[in-house]
Design a protein around this motif. Structure first.
Motif, PDB file in Angstrom:
ATOM      1  N   GLY A  78       0.808  -1.214   0.000  1.00 39.69           N
ATOM      2  CA  GLY A  78       0.000   0.000   0.000  1.00 39.69           C
ATOM      3  C   GLY A  78       0.836   1.257   0.000  1.00 39.69           C
ATOM      4  N   ARG A  79       0.155   2.365  -0.129  1.00 40.46           N
ATOM      5  CA  ARG A  79       0.834   3.657  -0.107  1.00 40.46           C
ATOM      6  C   ARG A  79       0.527   4.345   1.219  1.00 40.46           C
ATOM      7  NH1 ARG A  79      -1.848   6.032  -5.281  1.00 40.46           N
ATOM      8  NH2 ARG A  79      -2.888   6.971  -3.525  1.00 40.46           N
ATOM      9  N   PRO A  80       1.405   5.239   1.664  1.00 36.17           N
ATOM     10  CA  PRO A  80       1.117   5.985   2.892  1.00 36.17           C
ATOM     11  C   PRO A  80       0.003   6.998   2.645  1.00 36.17           C
ATOM     12  CG  PRO A  80       3.212   6.685   1.957  1.00 36.17           C
ATOM     13  CD  PRO A  80       2.732   5.530   1.137  1.00 36.17           C
ATOM     14  N   TYR A  81      -0.716   7.329   3.699  1.00 35.74           N
ATOM     15  CA  TYR A  81      -1.739   8.367   3.612  1.00 35.74           C
ATOM     16  C   TYR A  81      -1.089   9.707   3.282  1.00 35.74           C
ATOM     17  CZ  TYR A  81      -5.200   5.271   5.763  1.00 35.74           C
ATOM     18  OH  TYR A  81      -6.067   4.251   6.028  1.00 35.74           O
ATOM     19  N   SER A  82      -1.851  10.609   2.681  1.00 34.32           N
ATOM     20  CA  SER A  82      -1.315  11.907   2.274  1.00 34.32           C
ATOM     21  C   SER A  82      -1.004  12.776   3.502  1.00 34.32           C
ATOM     22  CB  SER A  82      -2.310  12.636   1.377  1.00 34.32           C
ATOM     23  OG  SER A  82      -3.436  13.034   2.128  1.00 34.32           O
ATOM     24  N   ASP A  83      -0.078  13.699   3.293  1.00 31.99           N
ATOM     25  CA  ASP A  83       0.265  14.628   4.370  1.00 31.99           C
ATOM     26  C   ASP A  83      -0.921  15.535   4.698  1.00 31.99           C
ATOM     27  OD1 ASP A  83       2.774  13.593   4.686  1.00 31.99           O
ATOM     28  OD2 ASP A  83       3.812  15.192   3.611  1.00 31.99           O
ATOM     29  N   ASP A  84      -1.768  15.823   3.702  1.00 29.27           N
ATOM     30  CA  ASP A  84      -2.944  16.655   3.925  1.00 29.27           C
ATOM     31  C   ASP A  84      -3.865  16.005   4.968  1.00 29.27           C
ATOM     32  OD1 ASP A  84      -4.868  18.776   3.334  1.00 29.27           O
ATOM     33  OD2 ASP A  84      -6.042  17.167   2.403  1.00 29.27           O
ATOM     34  N   LEU A  85      -4.115  14.727   4.820  1.00 27.66           N
ATOM     35  CA  LEU A  85      -4.954  14.013   5.784  1.00 27.66           C
ATOM     36  C   LEU A  85      -4.274  13.979   7.150  1.00 27.66           C
ATOM     37  CD1 LEU A  85      -7.423  12.307   6.513  1.00 27.66           C
ATOM     38  CD2 LEU A  85      -6.155  10.307   5.703  1.00 27.66           C
ATOM     39  N   ARG A 135       6.366  14.164  18.884  1.00 30.98           N
ATOM     40  CA  ARG A 135       7.757  13.771  19.088  1.00 30.98           C
ATOM     41  C   ARG A 135       8.696  14.427  18.080  1.00 30.98           C
ATOM     42  NH1 ARG A 135       7.049   8.509  18.931  1.00 30.98           N
ATOM     43  NH2 ARG A 135       7.762   8.270  16.784  1.00 30.98           N
ATOM     44  N   THR A 136       8.274  14.531  16.795  1.00 38.61           N
ATOM     45  CA  THR A 136       9.193  14.982  15.744  1.00 38.61           C
ATOM     46  C   THR A 136       8.794  16.289  15.077  1.00 38.61           C
ATOM     47  OG1 THR A 136       8.021  13.790  13.999  1.00 38.61           O
ATOM     48  CG2 THR A 136       9.752  12.588  15.179  1.00 38.61           C
ATOM     49  N   GLN A 137       7.591  16.789  15.340  1.00 40.17           N
ATOM     50  CA  GLN A 137       7.064  17.991  14.688  1.00 40.17           C
ATOM     51  C   GLN A 137       6.987  17.806  13.169  1.00 40.17           C
ATOM     52  OE1 GLN A 137       5.824  20.704  16.467  1.00 40.17           O
ATOM     53  NE2 GLN A 137       6.128  19.241  18.109  1.00 40.17           N
ATOM     54  N   SER A 138       6.730  16.577  12.725  1.00 36.98           N
ATOM     55  CA  SER A 138       6.631  16.276  11.306  1.00 36.98           C
ATOM     56  C   SER A 138       5.384  15.446  11.045  1.00 36.98           C
ATOM     57  CB  SER A 138       7.857  15.494  10.839  1.00 36.98           C
ATOM     58  OG  SER A 138       7.678  15.053   9.518  1.00 36.98           O
ATOM     59  N   TYR A 139       4.746  15.698   9.925  1.00 36.22           N
ATOM     60  CA  TYR A 139       3.558  14.946   9.539  1.00 36.22           C
ATOM     61  C   TYR A 139       3.888  13.826   8.557  1.00 36.22           C
ATOM     62  CZ  TYR A 139       1.131  19.133  11.202  1.00 36.22           C
ATOM     63  OH  TYR A 139       0.677  20.163  11.959  1.00 36.22           O
ATOM     64  N   SER A 140       5.020  13.895   7.917  1.00 34.82           N
ATOM     65  CA  SER A 140       5.340  13.017   6.793  1.00 34.82           C
ATOM     66  C   SER A 140       5.551  11.574   7.214  1.00 34.82           C
ATOM     67  CB  SER A 140       6.605  13.497   6.092  1.00 34.82           C
ATOM     68  OG  SER A 140       6.397  14.781   5.584  1.00 34.82           O
ATOM     69  N   ALA A 141       5.177  10.678   6.291  1.00 36.76           N
ATOM     70  CA  ALA A 141       5.402   9.256   6.501  1.00 36.76           C
ATOM     71  C   ALA A 141       6.884   8.952   6.287  1.00 36.76           C
ATOM     72  CB  ALA A 141       4.568   8.448   5.518  1.00 36.76           C
ATOM     73  N   ARG A 142       7.347   7.920   6.965  1.00 34.93           N
ATOM     74  CA  ARG A 142       8.724   7.490   6.764  1.00 34.93           C
ATOM     75  C   ARG A 142       8.827   6.706   5.463  1.00 34.93           C
ATOM     76  NH1 ARG A 142       9.486   4.687  12.331  1.00 34.93           N
ATOM     77  NH2 ARG A 142       7.239   4.805  12.305  1.00 34.93           N
ATOM     78  N   PRO A 143      10.015   6.579   4.883  1.00 36.24           N
ATOM     79  CA  PRO A 143      10.175   5.840   3.636  1.00 36.24           C
ATOM     80  C   PRO A 143       9.733   4.385   3.797  1.00 36.24           C
ATOM     81  CG  PRO A 143      12.168   7.053   4.143  1.00 36.24           C
ATOM     82  CD  PRO A 143      11.267   7.181   5.334  1.00 36.24           C
ATOM     83  N   MET A 144       9.180   3.835   2.722  1.00 31.41           N
ATOM     84  CA  MET A 144       8.710   2.450   2.740  1.00 31.41           C
ATOM     85  C   MET A 144       9.614   1.572   1.883  1.00 31.41           C
ATOM     86  SD  MET A 144       4.640   3.093   2.340  1.00 31.41           S
ATOM     87  CE  MET A 144       4.243   1.378   2.373  1.00 31.41           C
ATOM     88  N   GLY A 145       9.774   0.327   2.316  1.00 27.80           N
ATOM     89  CA  GLY A 145      10.472  -0.663   1.520  1.00 27.80           C
ATOM     90  C   GLY A 145      11.968  -0.446   1.445  1.00 27.80           C
ATOM     91  N   GLY A 146      12.616  -1.316   0.705  1.00 32.68           N
ATOM     92  CA  GLY A 146      14.048  -1.185   0.493  1.00 32.68           C
ATOM     93  C   GLY A 146      14.875  -1.860   1.566  1.00 32.68           C
ATOM     94  N   ASP A 147      16.141  -1.733   1.428  1.00 33.21           N
ATOM     95  CA  ASP A 147      17.108  -2.362   2.325  1.00 33.21           C
ATOM     96  C   ASP A 147      17.940  -1.259   2.955  1.00 33.21           C
ATOM     97  OD1 ASP A 147      18.578  -4.379   3.544  1.00 33.21           O
ATOM     98  OD2 ASP A 147      19.943  -4.590   1.851  1.00 33.21           O
ATOM     99  N   ARG A 148      17.296  -0.389   3.717  1.00 35.62           N
ATOM    100  CA  ARG A 148      17.966   0.796   4.235  1.00 35.62           C
ATOM    101  C   ARG A 148      18.940   0.500   5.363  1.00 35.62           C
ATOM    102  NH1 ARG A 148      12.806   1.698   4.059  1.00 35.62           N
ATOM    103  NH2 ARG A 148      12.603   1.691   6.281  1.00 35.62           N
ATOM    104  N   ARG A 149      18.687  -0.532   6.131  1.00 36.94           N
ATOM    105  CA  ARG A 149      19.509  -0.795   7.300  1.00 36.94           C
ATOM    106  C   ARG A 149      20.345  -2.056   7.129  1.00 36.94           C
ATOM    107  NH1 ARG A 149      14.130  -0.396  10.489  1.00 36.94           N
ATOM    108  NH2 ARG A 149      13.634  -1.138   8.479  1.00 36.94           N
ATOM    109  N   SER A 150      20.873  -2.239   5.954  1.00 36.73           N
ATOM    110  CA  SER A 150      21.631  -3.450   5.664  1.00 36.73           C
ATOM    111  C   SER A 150      22.866  -3.542   6.550  1.00 36.73           C
ATOM    112  CB  SER A 150      22.051  -3.461   4.204  1.00 36.73           C
ATOM    113  OG  SER A 150      22.862  -4.592   3.952  1.00 36.73           O
TER     114      SER A 150
END
Length: 119
Positions: free
Chosen positions: A2-9, A46-61
């Motif tokens: 799925g996709r993350p919800y929009s920042d507007d919502l 906690r972060t003063q941010s509305y944005s979703a974190r990145p999805m998928g991938g191998d970021r913490r390899s």
């Protein structure tokens, strides 16, 4: 996936929560789960941010810092299979899965032996 919800919502939900709404009422009003409303509110506080974190991938390899070793190993012996690279890394104390080795080799732009079957 799925996709993350929009920042507007997310902005509207957090504003409703900040305005005194509870998770259940805000979730029902916006058509989302109450736990989602609560999670977004906690994340914002906690972060003063509305944005979703990145999805998928191998970021913490685990292999990001061992890329030079993998490159040198494959340069030395170009006919190695992924299981051989995995075994060599294990001898160095780096225990990773077959898929992690495969993604790392691909990310490094290296080529492997064609008949790369697991033992």
């Amino acid at each position: 996936m799925g996709r993350p919800y929009s920042d507007d919502l997310r902005v509207r939900v957090v504003a409703a929560m900040e305005g005194g709404g509870n998770c259940r009422a805000v979730g029902e009003a916006f058509g989302i789960a109450p736990s989602t409303a609560g999670n977004w509110h906690r994340l914002y506080r906690r972060t003063q941010s509305y944005s979703a974190r990145p999805m998928g991938g191998d970021r913490r390899s685990k292999l990001l810092e061992h890329g030079d070793h993998v490159t040198a190993l494959l340069a030395e012996k170009s006919d190695l299979r992924l299981v051989d690279v995995q075994a060599d890394l294990a001898s160095w104390g780096v225990k990773v899965g077959y898929g992690t080795v495969q993604r790392t080799v691909k990310r490094l732009g290296l080529r492997l032996k064609k008949n790369d079957l697991r033992d």
